[in-house]
Design a protein around this motif. Structure first.
Motif, PDB file in Angstrom:
ATOM      1  N   ARG A 198       0.863  -1.176   0.000  1.00  0.00           N
ATOM      2  CA  ARG A 198       0.000   0.000   0.000  1.00  0.00           C
ATOM      3  C   ARG A 198       0.910   1.239   0.000  1.00  0.00           C
ATOM      4  NH1 ARG A 198      -5.261   1.279   1.505  1.00  0.00           N
ATOM      5  NH2 ARG A 198      -5.702  -0.865   2.065  1.00  0.00           N
ATOM      6  N   GLU A 199       1.494   1.519  -1.125  1.00  0.00           N
ATOM      7  CA  GLU A 199       2.393   2.665  -1.277  1.00  0.00           C
ATOM      8  C   GLU A 199       1.840   3.568  -2.370  1.00  0.00           C
ATOM      9  OE1 GLU A 199       5.048   3.339   0.544  1.00  0.00           O
ATOM     10  OE2 GLU A 199       5.166   1.448   1.619  1.00  0.00           O
ATOM     11  N   ASP A 200       1.896   4.856  -2.153  1.00  0.00           N
ATOM     12  CA  ASP A 200       1.365   5.808  -3.141  1.00  0.00           C
ATOM     13  C   ASP A 200       2.018   5.636  -4.508  1.00  0.00           C
ATOM     14  OD1 ASP A 200      -0.369   6.868  -1.300  1.00  0.00           O
ATOM     15  OD2 ASP A 200       0.953   8.539  -0.762  1.00  0.00           O
ATOM     16  N   TRP A 201       3.338   5.435  -4.520  1.00  0.00           N
ATOM     17  CA  TRP A 201       4.026   5.331  -5.811  1.00  0.00           C
ATOM     18  C   TRP A 201       3.568   4.096  -6.571  1.00  0.00           C
ATOM     19  CZ3 TRP A 201       6.861   1.027  -6.852  1.00  0.00           C
ATOM     20  CH2 TRP A 201       7.271   0.267  -5.773  1.00  0.00           C
ATOM     21  N   SER A 259      -0.154   4.417  -7.955  1.00  0.00           N
ATOM     22  CA  SER A 259      -0.258   5.267  -9.141  1.00  0.00           C
ATOM     23  C   SER A 259       0.215   4.546 -10.406  1.00  0.00           C
ATOM     24  CB  SER A 259       0.535   6.567  -8.942  1.00  0.00           C
ATOM     25  OG  SER A 259       1.913   6.288  -8.838  1.00  0.00           O
ATOM     26  N   LEU A 260       1.050   3.526 -10.260  1.00  0.00           N
ATOM     27  CA  LEU A 260       1.543   2.771 -11.418  1.00  0.00           C
ATOM     28  C   LEU A 260       0.660   1.590 -11.800  1.00  0.00           C
ATOM     29  CD1 LEU A 260       5.356   2.561 -10.621  1.00  0.00           C
ATOM     30  CD2 LEU A 260       4.232   4.028 -12.283  1.00  0.00           C
ATOM     31  N   VAL A 261      -0.087   1.068 -10.857  1.00  0.00           N
ATOM     32  CA  VAL A 261      -0.865  -0.147 -11.085  1.00  0.00           C
ATOM     33  C   VAL A 261      -1.820  -0.029 -12.271  1.00  0.00           C
ATOM     34  CG1 VAL A 261      -2.643  -1.654 -10.087  1.00  0.00           C
ATOM     35  CG2 VAL A 261      -0.603  -1.076  -8.780  1.00  0.00           C
ATOM     36  N   ASN A 292      -5.519  -5.149  -5.286  1.00  0.00           N
ATOM     37  CA  ASN A 292      -5.994  -4.937  -3.929  1.00  0.00           C
ATOM     38  C   ASN A 292      -4.792  -4.540  -3.082  1.00  0.00           C
ATOM     39  OD1 ASN A 292      -7.550  -5.013  -1.611  1.00  0.00           O
ATOM     40  ND2 ASN A 292      -7.267  -7.204  -1.320  1.00  0.00           N
ATOM     41  N   PRO A 293      -4.724  -3.294  -2.591  1.00  0.00           N
ATOM     42  CA  PRO A 293      -3.582  -2.922  -1.754  1.00  0.00           C
ATOM     43  C   PRO A 293      -3.590  -3.688  -0.436  1.00  0.00           C
ATOM     44  CG  PRO A 293      -5.138  -1.088  -1.955  1.00  0.00           C
ATOM     45  CD  PRO A 293      -5.668  -2.210  -2.783  1.00  0.00           C
ATOM     46  N   ASP A 294      -2.401  -3.868   0.135  1.00  0.00           N
ATOM     47  CA  ASP A 294      -2.299  -4.544   1.422  1.00  0.00           C
ATOM     48  C   ASP A 294      -3.226  -3.863   2.430  1.00  0.00           C
ATOM     49  OD1 ASP A 294      -0.437  -6.432   0.691  1.00  0.00           O
ATOM     50  OD2 ASP A 294       1.277  -5.283   1.401  1.00  0.00           O
TER      51      ASP A 294
END
Length: 78
Positions: free
Chosen positions: A10-13, A16-18, A37-39
């Motif tokens: 769950r990282e902003d960077w 945004s790439l996913v 699905n983010p952590d």
């Protein structure tokens, strides 16, 4: 069509790439649909273990740490 859930940091960077990565993947593999699905915000070691026991864990995930051998020995990882 194959549908997979992919869970990752769950990282902003990364978040945004996913969408860009999935768009390219879906174009190259039209019969596979991947959902990101983010952590979870709760400790992943306990959350993921509960999901594995319930059969609701993501199909593909990335991670690290000391709990991976525990999950593997319990038969939850391939």
């Amino acid at each position: 069509m194959v549908q997979l859930v992919y869970q990752d940091w769950r990282e902003d960077w990364l978040a945004s790439l996913v969408p860009q990565m999935l768009e390219k993947f879906h174009a190259e593999h039209p019969n596979i649909r991947v959902f990101y699905n983010p952590d979870p915000l709760t400790p992943i070691s306990s959350t993921m273990l509960a999901q594995m026991r319930d059969g609701t864990a993501p199909d593909v995930f990335q991670g690290c740490c000391s709990f991976f051998p525990i999950w593997a020995q319990a038969g939850f990882l391939l």
